[in-house]
Scaffold this motif. Structure first.
Motif, PDB file in Angstrom:
ATOM      1  N   PHE A 561       0.833  -1.201   0.000  1.00 25.12           N
ATOM      2  CA  PHE A 561       0.000   0.000   0.000  1.00 25.12           C
ATOM      3  C   PHE A 561       0.870   1.254   0.000  1.00 25.12           C
ATOM      4  O   PHE A 561       0.594   2.222  -0.716  1.00 25.12           O
ATOM      5  N   THR A 562       1.952   1.225   0.759  1.00 27.88           N
ATOM      6  CA  THR A 562       2.868   2.367   0.808  1.00 27.88           C
ATOM      7  C   THR A 562       3.511   2.600  -0.554  1.00 27.88           C
ATOM      8  O   THR A 562       3.600   3.739  -1.034  1.00 27.88           O
ATOM      9  N   LEU A 563       3.944   1.520  -1.203  1.00 31.84           N
ATOM     10  CA  LEU A 563       4.603   1.642  -2.504  1.00 31.84           C
ATOM     11  C   LEU A 563       3.624   2.085  -3.586  1.00 31.84           C
ATOM     12  O   LEU A 563       3.976   2.873  -4.479  1.00 31.84           O
ATOM     13  N   LEU A 564       2.393   1.590  -3.523  1.00 39.71           N
ATOM     14  CA  LEU A 564       1.378   2.031  -4.481  1.00 39.71           C
ATOM     15  C   LEU A 564       1.080   3.511  -4.309  1.00 39.71           C
ATOM     16  O   LEU A 564       0.892   4.246  -5.294  1.00 39.71           O
ATOM     17  N   PHE A 565       1.026   3.946  -3.064  1.00 37.07           N
ATOM     18  CA  PHE A 565       0.775   5.369  -2.817  1.00 37.07           C
ATOM     19  C   PHE A 565       1.919   6.222  -3.363  1.00 37.07           C
ATOM     20  O   PHE A 565       1.704   7.277  -3.958  1.00 37.07           O
ATOM     21  N   GLN A 566       3.155   5.759  -3.177  1.00 37.11           N
ATOM     22  CA  GLN A 566       4.303   6.487  -3.726  1.00 37.11           C
ATOM     23  C   GLN A 566       4.233   6.544  -5.252  1.00 37.11           C
ATOM     24  O   GLN A 566       4.556   7.569  -5.864  1.00 37.11           O
ATOM     25  N   LEU A 567       3.797   5.446  -5.857  1.00 37.28           N
ATOM     26  CA  LEU A 567       3.640   5.422  -7.316  1.00 37.28           C
ATOM     27  C   LEU A 567       2.564   6.408  -7.757  1.00 37.28           C
ATOM     28  O   LEU A 567       2.728   7.121  -8.754  1.00 37.28           O
ATOM     29  N   LEU A 568       1.474   6.466  -7.012  1.00 38.14           N
ATOM     30  CA  LEU A 568       0.392   7.410  -7.322  1.00 38.14           C
ATOM     31  C   LEU A 568       0.901   8.846  -7.280  1.00 38.14           C
ATOM     32  O   LEU A 568       0.532   9.669  -8.131  1.00 38.14           O
ATOM     33  N   GLN A 569       1.751   9.135  -6.326  1.00 34.97           N
ATOM     34  CA  GLN A 569       2.309  10.486  -6.219  1.00 34.97           C
ATOM     35  C   GLN A 569       3.293  10.789  -7.348  1.00 34.97           C
ATOM     36  O   GLN A 569       3.362  11.917  -7.829  1.00 34.97           O
ATOM     37  N   GLN A 570       4.010   9.763  -7.778  1.00 34.32           N
ATOM     38  CA  GLN A 570       5.067   9.985  -8.755  1.00 34.32           C
ATOM     39  C   GLN A 570       4.530  10.198 -10.164  1.00 34.32           C
ATOM     40  O   GLN A 570       5.031  11.048 -10.897  1.00 34.32           O
ATOM     41  N   VAL A 571       3.508   9.435 -10.574  1.00 37.87           N
ATOM     42  CA  VAL A 571       3.012   9.535 -11.951  1.00 37.87           C
ATOM     43  C   VAL A 571       2.301  10.873 -12.135  1.00 37.87           C
ATOM     44  O   VAL A 571       1.733  11.435 -11.194  1.00 37.87           O
ATOM     45  N   THR A 572       2.335  11.356 -13.368  1.00 38.57           N
ATOM     46  CA  THR A 572       1.781  12.689 -13.645  1.00 38.57           C
ATOM     47  C   THR A 572       0.622  12.672 -14.619  1.00 38.57           C
ATOM     48  O   THR A 572      -0.206  13.579 -14.616  1.00 38.57           O
ATOM     49  N   GLU A 573       0.550  11.647 -15.480  1.00 36.08           N
ATOM     50  CA  GLU A 573      -0.516  11.592 -16.480  1.00 36.08           C
ATOM     51  C   GLU A 573      -1.842  11.206 -15.837  1.00 36.08           C
ATOM     52  O   GLU A 573      -1.892  10.348 -14.934  1.00 36.08           O
TER      53      GLU A 573
END
Length: 936
Positions: A561-573
């Motif tokens: 869940f933590t890593l998915l949240f970080q991915l959500l923050q990182q992507v821009t499209e």
């Protein structure tokens, strides 16, 4: 309208209507609107747009007004219809000259002539087609092109008509002009082929334009103009000739540059040839049978052999693959399991297919698809590096995905592998066998070949079920490959995790899940963004799988869940954020309450993301979906989200706000789950209900959810809710009952019934305007059983829980029916007893029995006369709800639950919501505190 005097005036107003100044534009538009119904107006417009000396913008506007007028006033039955005399003049004027010099205006004139033809040709306009045929024969290039353009639009429009009589007219037309259309096309095609080598680009383009238009005409005539086209020699001759013409045009591409208008027109013509074949196959599969062999030979040679090198282009390859796929999959060519039950036409087509798709042919197609078309291209690898999010969007179905080469090759592979799996399975297994073990990271070609083969194994997962020991392959081959962290190995890391996602629901032991979760945790920390996004996709497929077990997943939940949240923050499209949000939603949905310790970061981030996505309604829909699952997972703790949650619901369900078009459905669902999980009412939550009245007026598909929301408020805080909104709600209900379906009426009445159950004192007064309708329905014997059952449920609540109000209602209805109260009561009881069988739910049958039994202590003679009937239905109701206790051997009320009992929740079931708990507390029929007859 006098044409001479009117032309000047209309021309002046049209000129004003082209102005950019709204002060000039608006009055001109109003004036033109008034003239639309004036006789002679369209004759003036015709004179204006055919006058080539006038301003182009004015002529363009005149054409548009004329075209719109055809739609509104040309039909005889239309209000303010044009006179037959004026229409005759206009028809003649439209085809007098085909010499419009401006391409855009010429196209609009061709379209409006086609619109008139749709209504009048051939009965009122028999001269149209002969005039067009004569005009396309003239030597003048401009007139010839414009006539051909019109000929195409007329043919296209007439071919689109679907009534039987119209189809017959088009069949007659097609048979009459087909020979001419063929010769016209051949003439222009030969002219183009002769001019290609001349180097005169203008002449080449001119003849190519005519070739394209004449082929468009032939396409419509061939596909739509014949019932049994295989019986027409000219039609079949044209179709057989397409393949030779295609070869000629493909060869022409060698001598025409890649970046000019001629090249564009040439490719459009080549694609049009393939569309003729595809459309004909779609509309006339059995007539296409003689073309199967040639179509397959042509397509396979250009797509899968060196024949196509240097002359094919992507869209042409896509069309050829579609042709192969349509032949392979065509239902008309598939015989029944019992061959004797198949038609001779089907067997003949099947025989041709089987003769073509030999082992060498299928093997070559399979190998070529995998080793050539499945390979990642230089362009794709560059896009991966420069725009990783754009790459993932393209791979998963971007706007251009439908017509791009990669998905087309994959679909063709799936279809051919499914149809000929016994032949192709050993071929693919052999390719897999050659790729065992690690691959040298310095050999990029070998890495791409392995990526392509793994892609094929993933696409064919269901077909390979019995042939691949995927569990062993996962442990011995795939898992080690996921652990190779070299940057050049990232295409394989991404492909392997994708491959596992394809097999997860096909063949994957539950015991291996922890190993997979460990690998997913590692890959969600991969340096490459594409690998992380693909890993998130596989995680979604894993948690969505039928064999998903929460206990196996929980040890990895916090990390994932933590890593998915970080991915959500990182992507821009926007598309990528939506995708990651969807994965998060799936995880939250599957683990439910277990998510509570880990959602703090997401809860803090969503308000910021909501604000940033103001212009992206689809992303906001994804946020709403995430919030729905988040509220369900948090339960009563979701109250802490109200400062963000309630304004979101307010905006999403406000029909006066433009975004509601996109957000309403998810917004209503979020509103509902918020109520269901709310521990108590708040002023802000109560205030949102102001949005409900306009929603009820919409009478849309969302009405069912709206009723659930109203019920949610009733169970949450009936007194405050009813005191605030009952008057307006009752008014909306009264209007709805006269407009909506029987099912809708039942939903309205169920809301009233729930209100009466939860708040028996206040509700009858609040919903008083509805109750006479219910009473009348019972007395008059409502004919729909489900409605009658609901009427009896509502009245049962009133009678059982608020006797004084029932008495006043009975008195009111006695005056309306002009009857004595006792007589009316007797009629009601008699109808109630008689229609008891309409009630199918045991709890409602019990309610009715208890309601009628509550009347028996009265010494009213009318009630005493109905004693037997009341007792009879009460005994029936008693039998309905009594079950034998296996422990004591005695009978008990199955609907009786003591306050000490808690329903057992299994591991697979969701825990009860706050609303479920409220419903249990509000239950007053058959509960432990009841002092009514059945509880004794």
């Amino acid at each position: 309208m006098d044409l001479n005097s009117a032309s000047t005036v209309v021309l002046q107003v049209l000129t004003q209507a082209t102005s950019q100044d709204t002060a000039v534009l608006k009055p001109a538009e109003e004036q033109l609107k008034q003239w639309e119904t004036q006789p002679g107006f369209y004759s003036v417009l015709l004179n204006i747009f055919t006058n080539h000396t006038l301003d182009i913008n004015v002529r363009w506007l005149a054409v548009l007004y004329f075209k719109n007028g055809i739609d509104r006033y040309w039909r005889r039955v239309a209000p303010h219809a044009l006179s037959e005399e004026e229409k005759s003049t206009l028809r003649a004027g439209l085809i007098t000259n085909f010499n419009e010099p401006i391409n855009q205006i010429a196209t609009q004139i061709a379209v409006l002539i086609a619109k008139v033809a749709r209504l009048d040709c051939p009965r009122q306009w028999p001269e149209l087609i002969p005039t067009l045929i004569e005009s396309v024969k003239v030597q003048d290039d401009l007139r010839q092109h414009r006539a051909l353009l019109t000929f195409y639009h007329v043919t296209k429009t007439l071919a689109s008509k679907r009534l039987a009589a119209d189809r017959k007219l088009f069949y007659d037309l097609a048979s009459g002009i087909y020979s001419f259309a063929c010769s016209l096309w051949n003439h222009h095609t030969d002219t183009f082929l002769q001019q290609v080598s001349s180097g005169n680009e203008a002449a080449v383009l001119s003849s190519l334009e005519r070739t394209l238009l004449s082929l468009k005409v032939l396409r419509k005539l061939t596909v739509n103009g014949f019932v049994e086209p295989h019986k027409n020699m000219e039609v079949m001759g044209f179709l057989h000739g397409i393949f030779e013409r295609l070869k000629q045009f493909l060869e022409c591409s060698r001598s025409i540059g890649t970046d000019n208008i001629c090249r564009d027109r040439l490719e459009k013509t080549i694609i049009l040839f393939t569309k003729v074949l595809l459309d004909f196959l779609d509309q006339h599969p059995f007539s296409f049978t003689p073309l199967i062999q040639r179509s397959l030979e042509f397509s396979v040679s250009y797509v899968f052999t060196e024949v196509g090198e240097g002359v094919t282009f992507e869209r042409f390859i896509v069309q050829c693959m579609n042709l192969i796929k349509m032949i392979v999959k065509n239902y008309a060519y598939k015989p029944s399991k019992n061959f004797e039950d198949s038609s001779p036409e089907t067997l003949e087509a099947h025989k041709i297919k089987m003769a073509f798709f030999t082992y060498p042919t299928l093997t070559e197609i399979c190998r070529r698809l995998v080793s050539h078309y499945f390979l990642l291209t230089e362009e794709e690898l560059t896009m991966w590096e420069e725009d990783p999010e754009g790459f993932t969007v393209e791979e998963t179905g971007g706007d251009s995905w439908k017509y791009s080469l990669r998905p087309c090759t994959e679909v063709l592979f799936i279809d051919i592998f499914h149809e000929y799996n016994q032949t192709l399975t050993p071929v693919l297994l052999e390719m897999m066998q050659t790729l065992q073990g690690p691959t040298n990271v310095e050999d990029m070609n070998a890495l791409l070949i392995k990526d392509a083969v793994y892609n094929a194994v993933g696409l064919a997962a269901y077909e390979l079920f019995d042939s691949v020991d995927f569990d062993q392959w996962f442990k011995n081959q795939l898992l080690p490959e996921l652990q190779v962290i070299h940057n050049r190995y990232k295409p394989l890391r991404r492909r392997v995790i994708w491959l596992i996602g394809q097999w997860i629901s096909v063949k994957f032991k539950s015991d291996l899940r922890p190993m997979l979760y460990e690998a997913i945790c590692n890959l969600l920390q991969d340096q490459d963004l594409v690998v992380r996004i693909e890993t998130a996709t596989t995680l979604k497929l894993t948690v969505d799988d039928f064999e998903f077990r929460t206990d196996q997943f929980l040890p990895y939940l916090e990390t994932m869940f933590t890593l998915l949240f970080q991915l959500l923050q990182q992507v821009t499209e926007c598309d990528t954020k939506m995708h990651v949000l969807h994965v998060l939603s799936c995880v939250i949905e599957r683990v439910n309450m277990q998510i509570r310790p880990y959602v703090g970061c997401l809860v803090q981030y969503l308000p910021l993301l909501w604000k940033q996505s103001e212009e992206h309604n689809m992303l906001r829909c994804a946020i709403l979906t995430t919030l729905i699952h988040l509220v369900q997972g948090l339960g009563a703790d979701s109250k802490n989200l109200y400062p963000f949650l309630l304004p979101v619901i307010q905006l999403s369900t406000d029909v006066s706000q433009p975004p509601h078009v996109y957000l309403l459905e998810d917004g209503l669902e979020l509103w509902l789950v918020t109520l269901e999980n709310s521990p108590c009412i708040t002023p802000e939550l109560l205030r949102i209900f102001q949005n409900m009245s306009p929603l009820l007026e919409l009478s849309s598909e969302s009405l069912r959810t709206c009723f659930k929301i109203i019920n949610g408020y009733i169970f949450l805080s009936s007194t405050e809710f009813l005191q605030t909104y009952a008057v307006g709600l009752c008014q909306s209900f009264c209007e709805l009952l006269n407009e909506i379906t029987t099912e809708g009426q039942v939903q309205v009445l169920k809301v009233v019934e729930n209100a009466l159950k939860v708040n028996p004192v206040l509700s009858p007064q609040m919903f008083q305007p509805i109750l006479p309708c219910v009473f009348r329905g019972i007395i008059e014997g409502e004919r729909y059983p489900v409605v009658m059952s609901t009427y009896l449920g509502v009245m049962g609540r009133v009678l059982l829980q608020n006797t004084s109000f029932f008495s006043s209602l009975l008195n009111e209805m006695a005056h309306k029916f002009n009857q004595e109260m006792d007589q009316l009561l007797g009629n009601m009881i008699e109808m109630w007893v008689d229609r008891m069988d309409n009630i199918t739910q045991p709890e409602r049958r019990k309610l009715s029995a208890l309601a009628l039994l509550s009347l028996l202590p009265s010494d009213n003679s009318v009630i005493q006369d109905k004693f037997c009937g009341i007792i009879n239905i009460s005994v029936e109701g008693l039998h309905d709800v009594m079950t034998e206790d296996p422990e004591t051997g005695t009978y008990k009320d199955c609907m009786l639950m003591s306050h000490l009992e808690e329903p057992k929740v299994t591991e697979d079931e969701e825990p009860p919501t706050e609303q479920d708990k409220r419903k249990k507390m509000d239950c007053d029929i058959g509960n432990g505190s009841s002092k009514l007859p059945f509880s004794s």
